[in-house]
Design a protein around this motif. Structure first.
Motif, short mmCIF file in Angstrom:
data_model
loop_
_atom_site.label_atom_id
_atom_site.label_comp_id
_atom_site.label_asym_id
_atom_site.label_seq_id
_atom_site.Cartn_x
_atom_site.Cartn_y
_atom_site.Cartn_z
N GLY A 12 -13.08 -34.51 57.78
CA GLY A 12 -14.59 -33.56 57.64
C GLY A 12 -13.36 -32.44 58.25
O GLY A 12 -11.92 -32.73 58.32
N PRO A 17 -19.16 -33.28 59.56
CA PRO A 17 -18.18 -34.67 59.39
C PRO A 17 -17.34 -35.14 58.84
O PRO A 17 -17.06 -35.83 57.96
CB PRO A 17 -19.41 -36.00 59.32
CG PRO A 17 -20.97 -35.02 59.14
CD PRO A 17 -20.28 -33.29 59.54
N SER A 18 -17.79 -34.15 56.71
CA SER A 18 -16.99 -34.34 55.39
C SER A 18 -17.00 -32.80 55.20
O SER A 18 -18.41 -32.98 55.29
CB SER A 18 -17.63 -35.30 54.65
OG SER A 18 -17.31 -35.31 53.93
N LEU A 24 -21.69 -36.40 52.73
CA LEU A 24 -22.68 -35.46 53.48
C LEU A 24 -23.96 -36.07 53.33
O LEU A 24 -24.72 -36.43 54.74
CB LEU A 24 -22.65 -34.08 53.37
CG LEU A 24 -21.66 -33.68 54.60
CD1 LEU A 24 -21.70 -32.24 54.32
CD2 LEU A 24 -21.61 -33.64 55.51
N LEU A 27 -24.25 -40.01 54.25
CA LEU A 27 -23.08 -39.96 56.23
C LEU A 27 -25.31 -39.42 56.74
O LEU A 27 -25.18 -39.68 57.90
CB LEU A 27 -22.98 -38.77 56.35
CG LEU A 27 -21.13 -39.20 56.11
CD1 LEU A 27 -19.79 -37.75 56.44
CD2 LEU A 27 -20.57 -40.68 57.17
N LYS A 31 -27.96 -41.81 59.64
CA LYS A 31 -27.50 -41.66 61.10
C LYS A 31 -29.25 -41.63 60.83
O LYS A 31 -29.66 -42.47 61.95
CB LYS A 31 -27.18 -40.16 61.37
CG LYS A 31 -25.83 -40.36 61.54
CD LYS A 31 -25.46 -40.95 62.72
CE LYS A 31 -24.05 -40.28 62.99
NZ LYS A 31 -22.90 -40.80 63.96
N VAL A 39 -17.47 -45.58 59.09
CA VAL A 39 -16.83 -44.25 57.92
C VAL A 39 -15.00 -44.31 57.92
O VAL A 39 -14.60 -44.53 59.00
CB VAL A 39 -17.01 -43.37 58.74
CG1 VAL A 39 -16.62 -42.42 57.76
CG2 VAL A 39 -18.80 -43.39 58.20
N LEU A 237 -26.61 -31.09 62.86
CA LEU A 237 -25.49 -31.37 63.06
C LEU A 237 -25.56 -31.76 64.94
O LEU A 237 -24.90 -32.86 65.55
CB LEU A 237 -24.44 -30.13 62.82
CG LEU A 237 -24.00 -29.82 61.51
CD1 LEU A 237 -23.44 -28.96 61.16
CD2 LEU A 237 -23.56 -30.87 61.10
N PHE A 241 -24.83 -35.46 64.82
CA PHE A 241 -23.09 -35.56 64.59
C PHE A 241 -22.86 -34.64 65.55
O PHE A 241 -21.51 -34.25 65.37
CB PHE A 241 -23.00 -34.53 63.47
CG PHE A 241 -23.82 -35.82 61.88
CD1 PHE A 241 -22.50 -36.62 61.53
CD2 PHE A 241 -24.62 -34.65 61.04
CE1 PHE A 241 -22.83 -37.37 60.56
CE2 PHE A 241 -25.40 -35.31 60.24
CZ PHE A 241 -24.25 -36.87 59.51
N GLY A 243 -21.56 -36.07 68.78
CA GLY A 243 -20.76 -37.02 68.95
C GLY A 243 -21.21 -37.62 70.33
O GLY A 243 -19.94 -38.48 70.90
N PRO A 246 -23.21 -41.92 68.74
CA PRO A 246 -22.79 -42.01 67.40
C PRO A 246 -24.19 -42.90 66.99
O PRO A 246 -23.73 -44.71 67.78
CB PRO A 246 -21.82 -42.49 67.13
CG PRO A 246 -21.12 -42.52 68.58
CD PRO A 246 -22.07 -41.69 70.06
#
Length: 307
Positions: A12, A17-18, A24, A27, A31, A39, A237, A241, A243, A246
């Motif tokens: 990322g 994240p990527s 993406l 990913l 989620k 990952v 996001l 994502f 954090g 997660p």
């Protein structure tokens, strides 16, 4: 015992994240569906030079390509499309095909073929993450593959060169973005209050275009004029994502603006704290009853009056 799953994908950057659209997509779907995957960002070595990303490894099974990975996850009972109707399922396939046909070629051109973007962003990013001599080989190889893919999918008579197809390329991509913006409207997701595979595909392909610091990109400027699409990206996001938790999606209230999601979460925490303090004060023994009213005194006086 459930078999562990490993997702190998590009790393990322740019707040994502990527940086890879297909990675993406997977990913985001993991989620949305609650799939617990490990990952593993790939390292550019001779062993992984020809690897196909993203790549999902589960036991003895190895699956590549986003559509195949999503189908595999559905068979493992990780299905973000479980509540979709038949009509919504058909719309999903139609819009995913639209993104693949109209938006993907323009993104390949933007990052790998446009000379200014390739020289100032794409090539330095990949070169800095590859050891010598792969730092020379990897970027040029991906650029050649992107150009071949564009020419094979978009060149039609009498258009024979990449210069001639550029106008058509970006015109189709802008039309695709406009259609997606119209379909999304003022909602957080394309179908109801929960994201689905269509949300994963749209997010995966649009997020790099929105977040990358591209020196030259009229398509990026067009996307940023569509506030509901950029809000859609920022919301995913922030919710999935950030954090903080997660793998545990945070539900989004319909009345909350997507751009204020983080602030809203902080306010909610403060409100809960205040409510707890208020409940504690109400149940506190320090709240004494009121003083007796004078009525009993009057009664006593009346009883003491001589007959």
């Amino acid at each position: 015992m459930a078999t562990s799953m490993e997702l190998r994908c590009w790393g990322g950057d740019w707040g994502l994240p990527s940086v890879h659209a297909e990675s993406l997509v997977v990913l985001a779907y993991c989620k949305f569906s609650g799939a617990n995957v490990t990952v593993s960002p790939i390292d550019w070595t001779w062993r992984t030079l020809t690897v196909t990303t993203p790549e999902l490894v589960c036991g003895d099974s190895t699956v590549t390509e986003p559509a195949d990975i999503l189908n595999f996850l559905r068979k493992q009972r990780f299905n973000a499309d479980y509540e979709l109707t038949a009509r919504q399922g058909a719309d999903t396939m139609a819009y995913v095909a639209l993104v693949e046909e109209k938006l993907r070629p323009a993104l390949l051109h933007t990052f790998w073929v446009d000379a200014e973007n390739y020289a100032n962003l794409t090539r330095p990013w990949f070169a800095s993450r590859s050891p010598f001599p792969l730092n020379f080989l990897v970027p040029s190889r991906h650029a050649n593959n992107a150009l071949c893919r564009i020419l094979l999918s978009k060149v039609e008579s009498p258009l024979y060169s990449i210069t001639e197809v550029e106008g058509k390329l970006y015109s189709d991509a802008k039309e695709c973005l406009n259609l997606l913006s119209h379909r999304l409207g003022g909602d957080h997701y394309f179908f109801g209050n929960s994201p689905s595979s269509l949300d994963a595909f749209v997010f995966g392909f649009m997020a790099p275009l929105h977040k990358a610091a591209l020196p030259s990109c009229p398509l990026q400027s067009h996307l940023r004029q569509l506030a509901n699409l950029t809000g859609f990206i920022d919301n995913i996001l922030a919710v999935y994502f950030s954090g903080s938790q997660p793998g545990s999606p945070v539900p989004v209230q319909e009345t909350v603006d997507a751009n204020l999601q983080k602030l809203t979460q902080l306010v909610n925490k403060e409100s809960n704290l205040i409510e707890k303090m208020d409940d504690n004060l109400r149940s506190s023994p320090q709240l004494k009853p009121r003083r007796p009213e004078p009525k009993p005194c009057l009664a006593n006086e009346g009883s003491s009056t001589p007959a």
